[in-house]
Design an enzyme around this catalytic site. Sequence first.
Site, PDB file in Angstrom:
ATOM      1  N   LYS A   1      32.731  46.197  40.636  1.00  0.00           N
ATOM      2  CA  LYS A   1      31.729  46.999  40.804  1.00  0.00           C
ATOM      3  C   LYS A   1      31.817  48.047  39.902  1.00  0.00           C
ATOM      4  O   LYS A   1      31.043  48.823  39.271  1.00  0.00           O
ATOM      5  CB  LYS A   1      31.236  46.994  42.053  1.00  0.00           C
ATOM      6  CG  LYS A   1      30.596  45.771  42.610  1.00  0.00           C
ATOM      7  CD  LYS A   1      29.105  45.783  42.834  1.00  0.00           C
ATOM      8  CE  LYS A   1      28.553  44.385  43.272  1.00  0.00           C
ATOM      9  NZ  LYS A   1      29.453  43.638  44.353  1.00  0.00           N
TER      10      LYS A   1
ATOM     11  N   SER B   1      36.912  38.510  41.882  1.00  0.00           N
ATOM     12  CA  SER B   1      35.955  39.588  41.470  1.00  0.00           C
ATOM     13  C   SER B   1      36.292  40.609  42.696  1.00  0.00           C
ATOM     14  O   SER B   1      36.159  41.738  42.320  1.00  0.00           O
ATOM     15  CB  SER B   1      34.437  39.119  41.628  1.00  0.00           C
ATOM     16  OG  SER B   1      34.367  38.559  42.718  1.00  0.00           O
TER      17      SER B   1
ATOM     18  N   GLU C   1      20.962  51.227  44.928  1.00  0.00           N
ATOM     19  CA  GLU C   1      20.864  50.353  45.882  1.00  0.00           C
ATOM     20  C   GLU C   1      22.056  49.994  46.475  1.00  0.00           C
ATOM     21  O   GLU C   1      23.033  50.019  45.662  1.00  0.00           O
ATOM     22  CB  GLU C   1      19.791  49.257  45.811  1.00  0.00           C
ATOM     23  CG  GLU C   1      20.339  48.193  45.114  1.00  0.00           C
ATOM     24  CD  GLU C   1      21.006  48.781  43.523  1.00  0.00           C
ATOM     25  OE1 GLU C   1      20.528  49.439  43.110  1.00  0.00           O
ATOM     26  OE2 GLU C   1      21.741  47.698  43.143  1.00  0.00           O
TER      27      GLU C   1
HETATM   28  C1  LIG Z   1      28.795  42.219  44.495  1.00  0.00           C
HETATM   29  C2  LIG Z   1      29.925  41.199  44.516  1.00  0.00           C
HETATM   30  C3  LIG Z   1      29.561  40.069  44.056  1.00  0.00           C
HETATM   31  C4  LIG Z   1      28.298  39.413  43.263  1.00  0.00           C
HETATM   32  O1  LIG Z   1      27.779  40.260  42.496  1.00  0.00           O
HETATM   33  P1  LIG Z   1      27.805  39.936  40.731  1.00  0.00           P
HETATM   34  O2  LIG Z   1      26.708  40.802  40.340  1.00  0.00           O
HETATM   35  O3  LIG Z   1      27.125  38.481  40.915  1.00  0.00           O
HETATM   36  O4  LIG Z   1      29.182  39.874  40.407  1.00  0.00           O
HETATM   37  C5  LIG Z   1      30.762  39.305  43.938  1.00  0.00           C
HETATM   38  N1  LIG Z   1      32.145  39.816  44.204  1.00  0.00           N
HETATM   39  C6  LIG Z   1      32.358  40.718  44.892  1.00  0.00           C
HETATM   40  C7  LIG Z   1      33.922  41.138  45.477  1.00  0.00           C
HETATM   41  C8  LIG Z   1      31.236  41.920  44.905  1.00  0.00           C
HETATM   42  O5  LIG Z   1      31.392  42.820  45.654  1.00  0.00           O
END
Ligand SMILES: *Cc1c(COP(=O)(O)O)cnc(C)c1O
Length: 409
Positions: A88, A377, A110
């Site tokens: 993020k 992610s 948000e």
């Molecule tokens: C917020 C989040 C997501 C999902 O959001 P995307 O916009 O689809 O990437 C995925 N993995 C993590 C660790 C997140 O914090």
Amino acid sequence: MAEYYNDFFGDFGGRYVAEILRSPLDELEKEFLKAMSGSDFKNEFNLMAREYTGRPTPLMFAKNATKALGGAEIYIKLEGLANTGAHKINNVIGQCLLARQMGKKRIIAETGAGQHGVAVAAVCARLGFECRIYMGEVDIRRQRPNLFWMELYGAEVVPVKSGSKTLKDAVNEALRDWASSFSHTHYLLGSSLGPSPYPDMVREFQSVIGKEVEDDIKSRNLNVEALIACVGGGSNSIGFFYPFLEKEKPRLIGVEAGGRGSAPGDHASRMGGLGKEGIVQGYKSLFLLDEEGQVQPTHSISAGLDYCGIGPQLASLGQRGRIEFTKALDREALDAVRFFAGHEGIIFALESAHAGAVAMKMAKDISKDKAIIVNMSGRGDKDLFILARELDRDNWIPFLKEEVAQYEE
Ligand SMILES: *Cc1c(COP(=O)(O)O)cnc(C)c1O
């Protein structure tokens, strides 16, 4: 029009907003294109990415997992090692630098689970912005630790009491604020969705993930069969896939939340034929809607995937067949967290574990001279309370009772 700016992706995207929000979105588009056309902005972005986020993040060969699954080599992009624990922050740094270029003094955002809010609050502290985060009251209750972190970074967190008191209501509240404050305030949207230019902008700032992976593939001479990423709104996946979108290979696989099953309200998979075309929160895409066109409730064990809509570019690439979509259940994501913790010493965020679960299923059917790359992610530290409840419940009940007793002494 510059290559960065698409407005519509096939049938999806656009800018469906109240009249009052047209001028701030026009201004944002203009400034974004200006930033992308020179080198000053990019240099600053890269500097912060390096010394604050900790980029580039590693691409790790998961040797033990590969051996245990007995097929393709598994590589993991450790995006969760970024400061604040997830991808993020890439988008947050980009938009905060843009806000500074525009002379804005205040940032609003948000947040659902709080991961985006934590990244925003952190970067605002570092760059000296006043910061307000809108978060649903229900989400605050579910994700109390993230409220604590945001406040520690100095952000004001406003509980949203309208509607279902979750993410979509927080977006509405942030938009309401922005309509009367845009002269000095930037609205920092957290995923690759919303009215244009957000989907383009967020993808651009997240594409740092894919560019690093592309370099690693070349320098290690990998024969990549597939890239796999989880899909909430779509920002980590589109950033990861971006350099490969116009090529025929590798396969690009997006993993949605299968939740508890396919009944309405039990999942958040919009691409498996369950999502319907609609216009929600300023953009056209596929959404989980009921008979009357109202947004349906969704469920996932991972808060980050628990959203009714999907980014317009992903929806379009799914329709065209360039990105394949599949899903993983709550239970499969939990198994993947446990598997990679035990075999590789890394803890996937529950969101990312959906991608890990699909890699575990696919690997054995792909030959050993090929590779699959999973985007982790985020890291799973944030999921401590959920993981403990799901995986170690009986030991945690006495622990939590003792904690409360100590607080009350
Ligand atoms: C917020 C989040 C997501 C999902 O959001 P995307 O916009 O689809 O990437 C995925 N993995 C993590 C660790 C997140 O914090």
